[in-house]
Structures are given as C-alpha cells and as structure tokens.
Design a protein around this motif. Structure first.
Motif, PDB file in Angstrom:
ATOM      1  N   TYR A 186       0.872  -1.192   0.073  1.00 15.83           N
ATOM      2  CA  TYR A 186      -0.070   0.056   0.082  1.00 15.83           C
ATOM      3  C   TYR A 186       0.870   1.264  -0.039  1.00 15.83           C
ATOM      4  CZ  TYR A 186       1.278  -0.298   5.057  1.00 15.83           C
ATOM      5  OH  TYR A 186       2.216  -0.456   6.105  1.00 15.83           O
ATOM      6  N   VAL A 187       0.216   2.422  -0.149  1.00 17.94           N
ATOM      7  CA  VAL A 187       0.771   3.754  -0.163  1.00 17.94           C
ATOM      8  C   VAL A 187       0.223   4.572   0.848  1.00 17.94           C
ATOM      9  CG1 VAL A 187       2.132   3.599  -2.241  1.00 17.94           C
ATOM     10  CG2 VAL A 187      -0.405   4.594  -2.272  1.00 17.94           C
ATOM     11  N   SER A 188       0.691   5.524   1.505  1.00 15.33           N
ATOM     12  CA  SER A 188      -0.134   6.337   2.254  1.00 15.33           C
ATOM     13  C   SER A 188      -0.298   7.636   1.312  1.00 15.33           C
ATOM     14  CB  SER A 188       0.776   6.900   3.434  1.00 15.33           C
ATOM     15  OG  SER A 188       0.808   5.680   4.453  1.00 15.33           O
ATOM     16  N   VAL A 189      -1.559   8.251   1.367  1.00 14.50           N
ATOM     17  CA  VAL A 189      -1.640   9.504   0.578  1.00 14.50           C
ATOM     18  C   VAL A 189      -1.952  10.596   1.727  1.00 14.50           C
ATOM     19  CG1 VAL A 189      -3.257  10.562  -0.709  1.00 14.50           C
ATOM     20  CG2 VAL A 189      -2.734   8.212  -1.222  1.00 14.50           C
ATOM     21  N   ARG A 190      -1.300  11.683   1.502  1.00 15.17           N
ATOM     22  CA  ARG A 190      -1.472  12.849   2.144  1.00 15.17           C
ATOM     23  C   ARG A 190      -2.083  14.103   1.645  1.00 15.17           C
ATOM     24  NH1 ARG A 190       3.833  15.274   5.595  1.00 15.17           N
ATOM     25  NH2 ARG A 190       4.375  15.942   3.558  1.00 15.17           N
ATOM     26  N   VAL A 191      -3.202  14.347   2.124  1.00 15.12           N
ATOM     27  CA  VAL A 191      -4.056  15.493   1.655  1.00 15.12           C
ATOM     28  C   VAL A 191      -4.413  16.755   2.625  1.00 15.12           C
ATOM     29  CG1 VAL A 191      -4.816  14.355  -0.492  1.00 15.12           C
ATOM     30  CG2 VAL A 191      -6.208  14.398   1.582  1.00 15.12           C
ATOM     31  N   GLN A 221      -3.986   5.439   4.266  1.00 13.48           N
ATOM     32  CA  GLN A 221      -3.459   4.399   3.275  1.00 13.48           C
ATOM     33  C   GLN A 221      -4.171   3.560   2.415  1.00 13.48           C
ATOM     34  OE1 GLN A 221      -1.873   2.693   7.038  1.00 13.48           O
ATOM     35  NE2 GLN A 221       0.011   3.407   6.729  1.00 13.48           N
ATOM     36  N   TYR A 222      -3.784   3.398   1.287  1.00 14.79           N
ATOM     37  CA  TYR A 222      -4.628   2.603   0.112  1.00 14.79           C
ATOM     38  C   TYR A 222      -3.865   1.726  -0.445  1.00 14.79           C
ATOM     39  CZ  TYR A 222      -7.800   6.615   0.735  1.00 14.79           C
ATOM     40  OH  TYR A 222      -8.848   7.569   1.415  1.00 14.79           O
ATOM     41  N   SER A 223      -4.286   0.386  -0.711  1.00 15.52           N
ATOM     42  CA  SER A 223      -3.858  -0.589  -1.534  1.00 15.52           C
ATOM     43  C   SER A 223      -3.318  -0.319  -3.025  1.00 15.52           C
ATOM     44  CB  SER A 223      -4.434  -1.730  -1.388  1.00 15.52           C
ATOM     45  OG  SER A 223      -4.574  -2.620  -0.054  1.00 15.52           O
ATOM     46  N   LEU A 224      -2.251  -0.560  -3.471  1.00 10.77           N
ATOM     47  CA  LEU A 224      -1.783  -0.460  -4.891  1.00 10.77           C
ATOM     48  C   LEU A 224      -2.812  -1.451  -5.529  1.00 10.77           C
ATOM     49  CD1 LEU A 224       2.218   0.376  -4.253  1.00 10.77           C
ATOM     50  CD2 LEU A 224       0.114   1.851  -5.199  1.00 10.77           C
ATOM     51  N   SER A 225      -3.743  -1.192  -6.341  1.00 10.89           N
ATOM     52  CA  SER A 225      -4.538  -2.222  -7.023  1.00 10.89           C
ATOM     53  C   SER A 225      -4.422  -2.594  -8.447  1.00 10.89           C
ATOM     54  CB  SER A 225      -5.945  -1.361  -6.768  1.00 10.89           C
ATOM     55  OG  SER A 225      -6.316  -0.166  -7.783  1.00 10.89           O
ATOM     56  N   ASP A 226      -3.275  -2.177  -8.875  1.00 10.13           N
ATOM     57  CA  ASP A 226      -2.733  -2.587 -10.194  1.00 10.13           C
ATOM     58  C   ASP A 226      -1.520  -3.151 -10.357  1.00 10.13           C
ATOM     59  OD1 ASP A 226      -3.092  -3.230 -12.964  1.00 10.13           O
ATOM     60  OD2 ASP A 226      -3.433  -1.416 -13.439  1.00 10.13           O
ATOM     61  N   PHE A 227      -1.071  -3.868 -11.280  1.00  4.35           N
ATOM     62  CA  PHE A 227       0.380  -4.390 -11.120  1.00  4.35           C
ATOM     63  C   PHE A 227       0.975  -4.561 -12.832  1.00  4.35           C
ATOM     64  CE2 PHE A 227       3.486  -7.640 -10.972  1.00  4.35           C
ATOM     65  CZ  PHE A 227       4.459  -7.270  -9.966  1.00  4.35           C
TER      66      PHE A 227
END
Length: 400
Positions: free
Chosen positions: A189-194, A206-212
C-alpha cells in the motif's frame, strides 16, 4: 533490562491491561495538547473512534508480556513499522511519545505507579523504542535507496480518474518529477497525504496499490466511506481531486504480500473494496503461471469493482474464479462461477481444492474473521492464512 525490572514490568502488565484504554486516551489527549504538530502524522479518525487507543493499549500489554523475549514481537513490530515508515514516524518522535506515555500511566494510576514501576517501564519503553527505530531506519533506507525510490512524501499528479462503481473511484497517479517508479510487492500500500479544506492539519490515509505490471503509474482505488466522520479523505478524493490535480504520496510499504515461491498455489479471497490488494496478487500469479483460485464477495453486481477487468483476465488466462453476490441477484451476462448469497464454509470446501495452498484474505474485520474461521474448519493451517486490515492492528494476536 535487569531481572528485577523485567519482573516489575511483567507483574504490572495486568494492571495496564485493566486500565489500558484510560491510559492511552489520557496519553493521546496530553500528547496532542503539547505537540499539536503530531496531528499531521496521526490518523485523527482512529483517534475519534477509539481504535487507535485500543490498538496502543494492546500493543503495550503484549510488549509487557514478552519483555524478556522480545523476538516474539518481531512479526508485529514489522507490521507496525511498515505503517510508521509509510506515514512518516521518525526516531525523534519516540522520546516524546515515551515521555507522555509514562506521564499518562502516572496520571491514571496515581500513587500506585511508584518510582520503581515508572523506572522499569521507562527502561522497557526504551528497549522497545530502540527496536522500532532500528527497523524503521532500515525501511527508510530501503525506500529511498530503491531505483526511483524516495523518503517521506513526494507529489503525484492524477493522470486518470475512473469510476468503478457508484461509491468507488480509481486514481492513476504519476510522479510530478517524472522519475521512474520503484517496483513494489503485490499487496503493498501507499500513504496518501492531503489537505482537506475543512481540516487544520494534514490528513493521511493508506490505500492498497490495486494494479500491477505498468511501472509508469501507481493505481489506488478508493471507496467513499458512508460515515462522514470517517470518510473525510475519501469524500475529498471523490469530490475534489480531478485529472491534473496533485496529491502527496509515500513509497510502497506493507508485509501483506504474495510469497515468492512461484510454484505454490494461491487462493485470493476478498470482500468488497478488499479486492484492491488481491488484484495485483492475481496479476502477478498469472504472470508466474501459478494455480490460482480467486474468490470475491460483494453485495450487488453494481458494486462489483474491476468486474470488466476481471472478466477480460478470466477469458485469457486459466484460473478458478468465483463471485458471491449477497443480495441474491447474480449477473447473467458473466461467464465466471456465481452464487447468490454469502460465502459459507461449504463454498470454500468446494472451491478450495488444495488445503496446502497459501490463502490471502482482505475485507472488513467481520468478513475476514468469518473466512479465517471457515478455512480452519475445512483443514487449512493457520500458517497458510495471510490477511490485511487497515484499522489499527490488535497486537495481542502475537500471544495466540
């Protein structure tokens, strides 16, 4: 720690278990009053719901129980350290946290927290903090040292925004500096900061990376949370972030990842938006010609995200694919195996042909609990079951 200090910590652990949430609630209140800047790091939603307080209380209790055998805590330490590295927890934060945690113990327990007890707990905290600092230092170095890697956050631009269902959007994100992106492990996953306009401090999710497979972009897939108090970031992303806008993101993290044994069969089980980490696992497993069983539970066919993408993969590659629509209305236009209703033990018994496979589960806590219980009932070993949850982990699990 010497034996006397160890004995004090272990003997007082039940007291901290009894008053754990009072202590951690007091801790966070005092910490943020003195250091409001840390609200840019901590998840305020988890604070409001009490999840973070519970998770910290369980972590402290587990650490106290195993203070003389800290190696037992290593798996949990690594899970938490991935989260810490992803959101930007640094070594300099640990002394601050230690000061206010000890202060909260004293405030809640009063005269019962003697000087000897506080001294022993200070030593214990120092030992545990040193482990976290060491592990996280290595993780920061790995993230920055990877090809195309970076430390902390860097800006990404939204290259594409795709509506996956009525309450889910995918965001295709490319680095503003146009540098190549580091590879990641399927499931990370990555952390997104807004900066949400209504909030004083930065918000991190935190959101999973959903493509590969394509390293020119990262894809995250975000469900709008129904609870407004918990869904401020998802609502902001859905309503205000469009193609061409920028958001900040940390490098990939997480240990809920596809194991490296390419010949080993895998069973991927997801519920709702929990499909996001299993999608890259599926694509990687296809690439490695593994024996794959893909199982997905969703309420309605309209809420089935990645439906067309999965149909295309299923038409091209040999894998077992099953979907359960809990509202009972199956999709007649699809060729994969479908059932009306929830996934039950008999379904798993029928679909999971190899109990020696590795099982990866992601979904709501209740969904994962039901799946794990059912898998164990059909003979799957605990060590073969892997799962991911994005609420704070209950670290007492190390005692199981």
């Amino acid at each position: 720690m010497n034996q006397h200090e160890i004995d004090i910590v272990k003997s007082t652990a039940p007291v901290l278990a009894q008053y754990g949430e009072q202590i951690t609630t007091c801790f966070y209140r005092n910490l943020f009053e003195a250091h409001p800047e840390l609200l840019n790091v901590f998840n305020r939603t988890n604070q409001r719901t009490g999840r973070q307080q519970t998770a910290l209380a369980n972590t402290v209790y587990a650490a106290a129980q195993h203070i003389d055998q800290l190696h037992v805590l290593v798996p949990v330490v690594k899970q938490i350290a991935h989260k810490h590295r992803s959101i930007g927890v640094k070594a300099e934060h640990y002394p601050i946290v230690g000061e206010f945690l000890l202060g909260a113990i004293k405030e809640v327990l009063g005269d019962s927290a003697t000087d000897d007890i506080l001294a022993a707990w200070k030593k214990a905290y120092g030992d545990i903090a040193d482990i976290f600092i060491s592990v996280e230092k290595e993780m920061y170095e790995q993230a920055e040292g990877a090809k195309g890697g970076w430390s902390d956050y860097k800006p990404f631009v939204v290259a594409k925004k795709v509506k996956e269902s009525s309450d889910v959007y995918s965001f295709y994100l490319k680095p503003v500096d146009q540098n190549p992106l580091p590879t990641f492990l399927p499931g990370q996953y990555v952390s997104v900061r807004v900066q949400v306009p209504s909030e004083e401090f930065m918000s991190i999710r935190q959101y999973s990376l959903s493509d590969f497979g394509d390293q020119s972009y990262y894809r995250i897939t975000v469900k709008r949370e129904v609870n407004v108090a918990e869904g401020e970031v998802s609502a902001y992303l859905h309503d205000h972030v469009e193609v061409g806008n920028e958001i900040e993101m940390s490098a990939p993290a997480g240990d809920f990842v596809l194991e490296q044994s390419e010949e080993h069969p895998v069973v991927l089980i997801s519920g709702g938006v929990g499909i996001t980490p299993t999608m890259p696992m599926l694509k990687k497993s296809i690439e490695e010609h593994r024996d794959i069983t893909f199982i997905h539970a969703v309420r309605t066919k309209e809420q089935h995200i990645f439906k067309d993408e999965l149909q295309e993969l299923f038409a091209k590659y040999p894998f077992s694919y099953h979907v359960a629509y809990s509202d009972g209305d199956v999709d007649a236009d699809r060729t994969y195996d479908q059932k009306a209703g929830r996934i039950i033990r008999d379904d798993l018994q029928k679909w999971c042909k190899n109990p020696e496979a590795s099982f990866y589960i992601c979904g709501s806590p209740l969904f994962m609990e039901e799946m794990i219980k059912s898998l164990k009932a059909i003979g799957v070993k605990s060590e073969s079951i892997h799962f991911e949850a994005f609420t704070p982990k209950m670290s007492v699990a190390v005692t199981e």
